[in-house]
Scaffold this motif. Structure first.
Motif, PDB file in Angstrom:
ATOM      1  N   TYR A 198     -80.549  12.727  88.429  1.00 32.43           N
ATOM      2  CA  TYR A 198     -81.215  11.496  87.980  1.00 32.43           C
ATOM      3  C   TYR A 198     -80.701  10.270  88.737  1.00 32.43           C
ATOM      4  CZ  TYR A 198     -83.348  14.050  84.121  1.00 32.43           C
ATOM      5  OH  TYR A 198     -84.085  14.918  83.390  1.00 32.43           O
ATOM      6  N   ASP A 231     -91.900   0.522  76.326  1.00 32.04           N
ATOM      7  CA  ASP A 231     -90.482   0.891  76.448  1.00 32.04           C
ATOM      8  C   ASP A 231     -90.152   2.083  75.558  1.00 32.04           C
ATOM      9  OD1 ASP A 231     -90.191  -1.172  78.220  1.00 32.04           O
ATOM     10  OD2 ASP A 231     -89.473  -2.605  76.712  1.00 32.04           O
ATOM     11  N   GLU A 232     -90.666   2.067  74.344  1.00 30.81           N
ATOM     12  CA  GLU A 232     -90.417   3.183  73.425  1.00 30.81           C
ATOM     13  C   GLU A 232     -91.011   4.481  73.973  1.00 30.81           C
ATOM     14  OE1 GLU A 232     -91.097   4.241  68.675  1.00 30.81           O
ATOM     15  OE2 GLU A 232     -91.772   2.328  69.523  1.00 30.81           O
ATOM     16  N   CYS A 233     -92.219   4.374  74.525  1.00 31.91           N
ATOM     17  CA  CYS A 233     -92.862   5.560  75.100  1.00 31.91           C
ATOM     18  C   CYS A 233     -92.066   6.108  76.286  1.00 31.91           C
ATOM     19  CB  CYS A 233     -94.282   5.215  75.528  1.00 31.91           C
ATOM     20  SG  CYS A 233     -95.190   6.595  76.238  1.00 31.91           S
ATOM     21  N   LEU A 234     -91.561   5.209  77.118  1.00 29.09           N
ATOM     22  CA  LEU A 234     -90.762   5.642  78.261  1.00 29.09           C
ATOM     23  C   LEU A 234     -89.461   6.304  77.818  1.00 29.09           C
ATOM     24  CD1 LEU A 234     -91.249   2.576  80.635  1.00 29.09           C
ATOM     25  CD2 LEU A 234     -92.163   4.862  80.958  1.00 29.09           C
ATOM     26  N   GLN A 235     -88.820   5.746  76.774  1.00 39.04           N
ATOM     27  CA  GLN A 235     -87.598   6.362  76.260  1.00 39.04           C
ATOM     28  C   GLN A 235     -87.852   7.771  75.736  1.00 39.04           C
ATOM     29  OE1 GLN A 235     -85.990   3.701  73.363  1.00 39.04           O
ATOM     30  NE2 GLN A 235     -85.413   2.115  74.862  1.00 39.04           N
ATOM     31  N   GLU A 236     -88.943   7.931  74.983  1.00 40.36           N
ATOM     32  CA  GLU A 236     -89.266   9.258  74.455  1.00 40.36           C
ATOM     33  C   GLU A 236     -89.576  10.249  75.588  1.00 40.36           C
ATOM     34  OE1 GLU A 236     -89.004  10.245  71.405  1.00 40.36           O
ATOM     35  OE2 GLU A 236     -88.407   8.269  70.659  1.00 40.36           O
ATOM     36  N   GLU A 237     -90.303   9.770  76.606  1.00 40.93           N
ATOM     37  CA  GLU A 237     -90.603  10.649  77.733  1.00 40.93           C
ATOM     38  C   GLU A 237     -89.334  11.076  78.468  1.00 40.93           C
ATOM     39  OE1 GLU A 237     -93.331   8.756  80.271  1.00 40.93           O
ATOM     40  OE2 GLU A 237     -95.092   9.079  78.994  1.00 40.93           O
ATOM     41  N   SER A 238     -88.423  10.131  78.688  1.00 43.93           N
ATOM     42  CA  SER A 238     -87.164  10.480  79.362  1.00 43.93           C
ATOM     43  C   SER A 238     -86.340  11.442  78.520  1.00 43.93           C
ATOM     44  CB  SER A 238     -86.375   9.206  79.656  1.00 43.93           C
ATOM     45  OG  SER A 238     -86.024   8.549  78.458  1.00 43.93           O
ATOM     46  N   ARG A 239     -86.323  11.225  77.192  1.00 38.69           N
ATOM     47  CA  ARG A 239     -85.590  12.139  76.303  1.00 38.69           C
ATOM     48  C   ARG A 239     -86.189  13.538  76.357  1.00 38.69           C
ATOM     49  NH1 ARG A 239     -85.222   9.693  70.592  1.00 38.69           N
ATOM     50  NH2 ARG A 239     -84.267   8.058  71.855  1.00 38.69           N
ATOM     51  N   TYR A 260     -85.265  15.152  79.707  1.00 40.42           N
ATOM     52  CA  TYR A 260     -83.849  15.512  79.719  1.00 40.42           C
ATOM     53  C   TYR A 260     -83.592  16.780  78.905  1.00 40.42           C
ATOM     54  CZ  TYR A 260     -78.860  15.206  78.769  1.00 40.42           C
ATOM     55  OH  TYR A 260     -77.544  15.504  78.656  1.00 40.42           O
TER      56      TYR A 260
END
Length: 646
Positions: A314, A525-533, A536
């Motif tokens: 990453y 931002d919330e959507c991007l965080q969930e996608e990254s989680r 991962y």
């Protein structure tokens, strides 16, 4: 024509001319400048031609250049009518006339220098009649004339022999006529090819100008169609984002890197000069640090931590994206600077156009009408230019005629003065002319005074009538202007009211838009965080699956009864490698022990052998000295020859 101009520009850029021209600047030279270039080339061939044409009359320039070109045997293209066109073009500095002359001169400069130098001794001089009264000069002139007549007779005889030889061929007249027509057609073909090339160049330049005009029109239309509040806001947002990125991320990084570089350079400058020992010490330190780094890398690989591996992936992707972002930001900055420079250039060109004709840039049908108008003006200009050239040529002829008449008038005046002196009435004609001139001047002054008074009275009457006409014509316009001023005030007031309403409405919409943008930004931002989680977790699951599969394979190989399968296990391979390394270490220890035990006696034996060698060498030298012989390895002379003693 383009190849011809390129050759001329390349030749003028070299020695001895050293002219800094390119194709565009050379093609845009004025006629006087082009004539000066031709004069400079002729001056390089014949130093007598060093003249500034601004201090010379056009006819004198043409006469000087034509005489030298005739001496150099330059043949202008075309027949007698074209010869007159050539002279006229040389007077006015026409490009189609001067370019071929320059091309011909620059192709054979060294040869023409020799010809110009020899021409002074080979061209027949015009001897004035008063010098021919001398017998020696007259005899020399007669001999020269007789020699030229003999050469002329020889040439005539040679031409007659050639004619007789040709007359034996059938249809020789027809063939001569065809050959003459062929030569004329070839010259005409060259002239047409030259015209065709010029028209191609003009067409190419016109197409380029049309393309530039189309691109400018397209960009202006695009800018006009994009002039909406939404597009303007979007453009401003993009610009704000870019500027904020440049200010908060790009510039601080560049500043920090420059500071580090400056600190490093200052540190290097402040340190004393390094010697060879310092360099060796630094190399040893670098090697030690490299070994430590390799050991740390091996330890990290032995640990085999998957989380760190994924994080490094990453980090690598993030660094790649950051570099791409910086590169795109630099490209955007360069594009913006280029766009700004082009806009400034466009504005400068538009201002120059307005200053030139006082109008804006034309579009569409207006531009077409303007182009057609320019074409008509261009044809009129060419005709007028041709008429001016004819007038200049005629002016040169009239000037020469005037000079001849003045010379003749002076000769007649001298004859008249001599006659008056013989008759005893010297100065009579001059006094008579002065009286006639004074009376003529007085009558002209009287007539001028009368005309001036009449003109002034007529001018006053005309001015009074014009003032009255202008007043009567402006009266209804002034009335309409008063009504229009009142209407303008009303419309201005209404416009200010509408503008205030628009500003209030725009402020409300702006506040609502900012709230919606904040909500959308938070959700993104919330959507991007969930996608990254999610990504991962998915990567972690894949890594664990791989580890589980490796562990299962290792366990299966370890508990298997097949010896071949057991040997493939990692544990067995590592155990075998460890045993081999231990055996190798034991052997090396035994060898080291044997070397240590035998080191002392071996060194004593080596020392004794060296002492024995020195003792034997000493005995040999003493023996040779006693015998009086030359030591071995030296060269002695025996019988006039060198001999090596063994």
């Amino acid at each position: 024509m383009s190849d011809q101009i390129k050759f001329i520009v390349d030749s003028l850029s070299t020695e001895p001319f050293r002219k800094s021209y390119n194709l565009i600047t050379f093609d845009s030279l004025e006629p006087m400048q082009l004539l000066q270039v031709l004069s400079d080339v002729l001056a390089e061939i014949d130093p007598k031609q060093i003249v500034d044409i601004r201090e010379e009359m056009p006819e004198q320039t043409a006469r000087r250049m034509l005489s030298l070109l005739g001496t150099l045997k330059y043949k202008p293209p075309g027949n007698a009518a074209d010869m007159s066109t050539f002279r006229q073009g040389l007077v006015i500095g026409s490009k189609p006339v001067i370019y071929p002359v320059l091309h011909w001169l620059l192709q054979r400069t060294s040869e023409l220098k020799k010809r110009a130098y020899l021409a002074r001794f080979l061209i027949k001089l015009e001897v004035p009649s008063e010098f021919l009264q001398d017998e020696i000069v007259a005899d020399t002139n007669k001999q020269d004339i007789s020699a030229m007549e003999e050469e002329k007779d020889q040439l005539i005889k040679r031409v007659e022999r050639l004619k007789k030889r040709v007359e034996t061929v059938q249809n020789h007249q027809r063939m001569l006529q065809i050959a003459r027509q062929l030569r004329v057609e070839k010259e005409r073909e060259e002239f047409l090819a030259q015209q065709k090339q010029e028209q191609k160049n003009q067409l190419f330049h016109a197409v380029q100008r049309l393309q530039r005009a189309h691109s400018q029109l397209k960009s202006l239309r695009h800018a006009a169609a994009d002039a909406k509040p939404e597009s303007l806001m979007k453009r401003l947002e993009e610009e704000i984002k870019f500027n904020s990125y440049v200010v908060t991320e790009k510039f601080p990084k560049e500043l920090e890197s420059k500071r580090k570089e400056l600190h490093f350079l200052q540190k290097v400058v402040s340190e004393p000069a390094m010697g060879h020992s310092d360099l060796l010490e630094l190399e040893s330190q670098i090697n030690e640090i490299n070994t430590q780094i390799n050991q740390l890398i091996e330890k990290k690989m032995m640990r085999n931590e998957p989380i760190e591996g994924k994080l490094s992936l990453y980090r690598q992707q993030a660094s790649i994206l950051a570099r791409k972002k910086e590169a795109k930001a630099e490209e955007l900055q360069e594009a913006k600077e280029k766009l700004a420079s082009l806009e400034r250039e466009v504005s400068v060109k538009a201002n120059q156009t307005r200053e030139f004709d006082g109008t804006e840039v034309l579009k569409g049908d207006e531009f077409k009408r303007y182009v057609s108008k320019l074409r008509s003006k261009s044809t009129v200009f060419k005709k007028k230019h041709q008429i001016i050239a004819e007038f200049k040529a005629e002016f040169g002829l009239l000037q020469r005629t005037e000079e001849l008449l003045k010379q003749r008038h002076e000769n007649i005046q001298q004859q008249l003065q001599t006659t008056e002196e013989k008759r005893g009435v010297s100065g009579y004609s001059y006094t008579q002319e002065e009286l006639e001139r004074v009376s003529a001047l007085k009558s002209e002054v009287d007539e001028m005074k009368g005309r001036t008074l009449d003109d002034m009275s007529e001018m006053v009457k005309k001015l009074n009538s014009l003032v009255a006409e202008k007043k009567s014509a402006l009266a209804p316009v002034i009335k309409d202007l008063r009504q229009l001023r009142q209407k303008c005030q009303e419309l201005t007031q209404e416009c200010s009211e509408k503008k205030s309403q628009y500003d209030s409405c725009a402020a409300g919409l702006e506040s609502n838009r900012s709230k919606l943008e904040q909500e959308v930004r938070g959700l993104r931002d919330e959507c991007l965080q969930e996608e990254s989680r999610y990504h991962y977790t998915n990567c972690m699951i894949k890594g664990l699956r791989v580890q589980l599969r490796r562990a299962a394979d290792e366990m299966r190989a370890y508990v298997s009864s097949d010896q071949q399968e057991k040997r493939k296990a990692v544990r067995e391979q590592y155990t075998k490698n460890i045993a081999e390394q231990e055996n190798l270490g034991k052997k090396l220890q035994e060898k080291q022990k044997a070397v240590r035990e035998s080191h002392g006696p071996n060194m004593k034996q080596v020392k004794m052998w060296r002492d024995f060698e020195q003792l034997m060498a000493c005995k040999r030298e003493c023996f040779l000295q006693q015998r009086g012989q030359t030591p071995a390895g030296q060269v002695i002379q025996e019988g006039g020859e060198d001999r090596l003693v063994l």
